[in-house]
Write a protein that holds these residues in place. Sequence first.
Motif, PDB file in Angstrom:
ATOM      1  N   SER A 128       0.849  -1.184   0.000  1.00 57.08           N
ATOM      2  CA  SER A 128       0.000   0.000   0.000  1.00 57.08           C
ATOM      3  C   SER A 128       0.890   1.241   0.000  1.00 57.08           C
ATOM      4  CB  SER A 128      -0.933   0.013   1.218  1.00 57.08           C
ATOM      5  OG  SER A 128      -0.164   0.022   2.411  1.00 57.08           O
ATOM      6  N   GLY A 129       0.333   2.341  -0.458  1.00 57.12           N
ATOM      7  CA  GLY A 129       1.106   3.576  -0.508  1.00 57.12           C
ATOM      8  C   GLY A 129       1.949   3.728  -1.758  1.00 57.12           C
ATOM      9  N   TYR A 130       1.804   2.810  -2.692  1.00 57.72           N
ATOM     10  CA  TYR A 130       2.569   2.871  -3.942  1.00 57.72           C
ATOM     11  C   TYR A 130       2.044   4.026  -4.785  1.00 57.72           C
ATOM     12  CZ  TYR A 130       4.005   1.480  -8.667  1.00 57.72           C
ATOM     13  OH  TYR A 130       4.515   1.449  -9.941  1.00 57.72           O
ATOM     14  N   THR A 131       2.949   4.871  -5.248  1.00 60.81           N
ATOM     15  CA  THR A 131       2.538   6.076  -5.970  1.00 60.81           C
ATOM     16  C   THR A 131       2.809   5.999  -7.460  1.00 60.81           C
ATOM     17  OG1 THR A 131       4.673   7.083  -5.471  1.00 60.81           O
ATOM     18  CG2 THR A 131       2.854   7.526  -3.938  1.00 60.81           C
ATOM     19  N   GLY A 132       3.199   4.814  -7.956  1.00 63.75           N
ATOM     20  CA  GLY A 132       3.461   4.667  -9.376  1.00 63.75           C
ATOM     21  C   GLY A 132       4.947   4.733  -9.669  1.00 63.75           C
ATOM     22  N   GLY A 133       5.333   4.253 -10.841  1.00 66.09           N
ATOM     23  CA  GLY A 133       6.738   4.239 -11.218  1.00 66.09           C
ATOM     24  C   GLY A 133       7.311   2.839 -11.166  1.00 66.09           C
ATOM     25  N   ARG A 134       8.513   2.714 -11.672  1.00 68.58           N
ATOM     26  CA  ARG A 134       9.153   1.407 -11.747  1.00 68.58           C
ATOM     27  C   ARG A 134       9.760   1.043 -10.401  1.00 68.58           C
ATOM     28  NH1 ARG A 134      12.107   1.454 -17.695  1.00 68.58           N
ATOM     29  NH2 ARG A 134      10.244   2.065 -18.882  1.00 68.58           N
ATOM     30  N   TYR A 135       9.858  -0.248 -10.172  1.00 70.46           N
ATOM     31  CA  TYR A 135      10.297  -0.705  -8.850  1.00 70.46           C
ATOM     32  C   TYR A 135      10.961  -2.065  -8.919  1.00 70.46           C
ATOM     33  CZ  TYR A 135       6.036  -3.378  -9.430  1.00 70.46           C
ATOM     34  OH  TYR A 135       5.057  -4.218  -9.945  1.00 70.46           O
ATOM     35  N   CYS A 136      11.661  -2.389  -7.856  1.00 76.31           N
ATOM     36  CA  CYS A 136      12.137  -3.742  -7.583  1.00 76.31           C
ATOM     37  C   CYS A 136      11.428  -4.222  -6.323  1.00 76.31           C
ATOM     38  CB  CYS A 136      13.635  -3.790  -7.320  1.00 76.31           C
ATOM     39  SG  CYS A 136      14.664  -3.413  -8.725  1.00 76.31           S
ATOM     40  N   MET A 137      11.016  -5.456  -6.341  1.00 75.58           N
ATOM     41  CA  MET A 137      10.506  -6.093  -5.142  1.00 75.58           C
ATOM     42  C   MET A 137      11.206  -7.423  -4.971  1.00 75.58           C
ATOM     43  SD  MET A 137       6.454  -5.221  -4.929  1.00 75.58           S
ATOM     44  CE  MET A 137       6.423  -5.544  -3.155  1.00 75.58           C
ATOM     45  N   ALA A 138      11.352  -7.852  -3.737  1.00 74.72           N
ATOM     46  CA  ALA A 138      12.134  -9.056  -3.474  1.00 74.72           C
ATOM     47  C   ALA A 138      11.600  -9.810  -2.273  1.00 74.72           C
ATOM     48  CB  ALA A 138      13.594  -8.674  -3.235  1.00 74.72           C
ATOM     49  N   TRP A 139      11.953 -11.082  -2.245  1.00 68.39           N
ATOM     50  CA  TRP A 139      11.731 -11.925  -1.075  1.00 68.39           C
ATOM     51  C   TRP A 139      13.084 -12.260  -0.470  1.00 68.39           C
ATOM     52  CZ3 TRP A 139       7.173 -12.772   1.185  1.00 68.39           C
ATOM     53  CH2 TRP A 139       6.007 -12.591   0.434  1.00 68.39           C
ATOM     54  N   PHE A 140      13.172 -12.084   0.834  1.00 66.75           N
ATOM     55  CA  PHE A 140      14.334 -12.485   1.604  1.00 66.75           C
ATOM     56  C   PHE A 140      13.875 -13.491   2.660  1.00 66.75           C
ATOM     57  CE2 PHE A 140      17.740  -9.457   0.511  1.00 66.75           C
ATOM     58  CZ  PHE A 140      17.035  -8.561  -0.273  1.00 66.75           C
ATOM     59  N   ARG A 141      14.821 -14.184   3.229  1.00 64.97           N
ATOM     60  CA  ARG A 141      14.483 -15.075   4.334  1.00 64.97           C
ATOM     61  C   ARG A 141      15.611 -15.073   5.355  1.00 64.97           C
ATOM     62  NH1 ARG A 141      14.790 -20.990   1.296  1.00 64.97           N
ATOM     63  NH2 ARG A 141      17.078 -21.078   1.054  1.00 64.97           N
ATOM     64  N   GLN A 142      15.222 -15.382   6.579  1.00 66.47           N
ATOM     65  CA  GLN A 142      16.207 -15.422   7.652  1.00 66.47           C
ATOM     66  C   GLN A 142      15.898 -16.602   8.558  1.00 66.47           C
ATOM     67  OE1 GLN A 142      16.633 -11.732   9.818  1.00 66.47           O
ATOM     68  NE2 GLN A 142      18.635 -12.335  10.593  1.00 66.47           N
ATOM     69  N   ASN A 189      13.937 -11.843  -6.702  1.00 68.66           N
ATOM     70  CA  ASN A 189      13.510 -10.464  -6.894  1.00 68.66           C
ATOM     71  C   ASN A 189      12.882 -10.297  -8.268  1.00 68.66           C
ATOM     72  OD1 ASN A 189      15.638  -9.670  -8.834  1.00 68.66           O
ATOM     73  ND2 ASN A 189      17.013  -9.633  -7.079  1.00 68.66           N
ATOM     74  N   ILE A 190      12.117  -9.235  -8.406  1.00 71.05           N
ATOM     75  CA  ILE A 190      11.413  -8.965  -9.653  1.00 71.05           C
ATOM     76  C   ILE A 190      11.365  -7.463  -9.881  1.00 71.05           C
ATOM     77  CG2 ILE A 190       9.148  -8.945  -8.501  1.00 71.05           C
ATOM     78  CD1 ILE A 190       8.014 -10.254 -11.082  1.00 71.05           C
ATOM     79  N   HIS A 191      11.565  -7.074 -11.144  1.00 72.46           N
ATOM     80  CA  HIS A 191      11.421  -5.677 -11.506  1.00 72.46           C
ATOM     81  C   HIS A 191      10.031  -5.476 -12.104  1.00 72.46           C
ATOM     82  CE1 HIS A 191      12.191  -1.948 -13.897  1.00 72.46           C
ATOM     83  NE2 HIS A 191      12.839  -1.645 -12.794  1.00 72.46           N
ATOM     84  N   SER A 192       9.580  -4.246 -12.103  1.00 72.10           N
ATOM     85  CA  SER A 192       8.260  -3.963 -12.639  1.00 72.10           C
ATOM     86  C   SER A 192       8.151  -4.268 -14.125  1.00 72.10           C
ATOM     87  CB  SER A 192       7.881  -2.502 -12.379  1.00 72.10           C
ATOM     88  OG  SER A 192       8.914  -1.626 -12.771  1.00 72.10           O
ATOM     89  N   ASP A 193       9.282  -4.445 -14.809  1.00 69.14           N
ATOM     90  CA  ASP A 193       9.228  -4.825 -16.229  1.00 69.14           C
ATOM     91  C   ASP A 193       9.127  -6.341 -16.395  1.00 69.14           C
ATOM     92  OD1 ASP A 193      12.764  -4.629 -17.304  1.00 69.14           O
ATOM     93  OD2 ASP A 193      11.764  -5.853 -15.799  1.00 69.14           O
ATOM     94  N   GLY A 194       9.099  -7.076 -15.286  1.00 76.65           N
ATOM     95  CA  GLY A 194       8.930  -8.520 -15.327  1.00 76.65           C
ATOM     96  C   GLY A 194      10.208  -9.321 -15.185  1.00 76.65           C
ATOM     97  N   THR A 195      11.350  -8.654 -15.208  1.00 82.34           N
ATOM     98  CA  THR A 195      12.626  -9.358 -15.048  1.00 82.34           C
ATOM     99  C   THR A 195      12.725  -9.965 -13.648  1.00 82.34           C
ATOM    100  OG1 THR A 195      13.687  -7.802 -16.569  1.00 82.34           O
ATOM    101  CG2 THR A 195      15.119  -9.126 -15.160  1.00 82.34           C
TER     102      THR A 195
END
Length: 126
Positions: free
Chosen positions: A25-39, A50-56
């Motif tokens: 939530s709070g996303y205002t638009g634009g390209r991004y990276c999102m990722a999963w980490f674990r500990q 990880n994934i970029h907004s372009d699908g990579t």
Amino acid sequence: QVQLVESGGGSVQAGGSATLSCAASGYTGGRYCMAWFRQAPGKGREGVANIHSDGTTSYSDSVKGRFTISDDNAKNTLYLRMSGLKPEDTATYYCAARYAILAFSCTFRTAWYNYWGQGTQVTVSS
């Protein structure tokens, strides 16, 4: 301010599958990276996918071929589909995000990400 909330953790038997979700939530638009980490207990936080907004997408060697990262822009939700789970996959899983124009910017360095969720526990029993 982006807020991330993970869900979907729990207990799974070895060889089983599970899907984690991360609602943003709070996303205002634009390209991004999102990722999963674990500990895992007593260990450092490691990048899983990880994934970029372009699908990579990119995966760590330990999960390649077993885990799949995806995102649903309409729902502002990140997913991690996990299959062939092993006891060594037991950990607290976190999602992370950062605005980023270029896909090659996406990284597994924890310090690079601005936004983090609170984590969800995944326990794999043998």
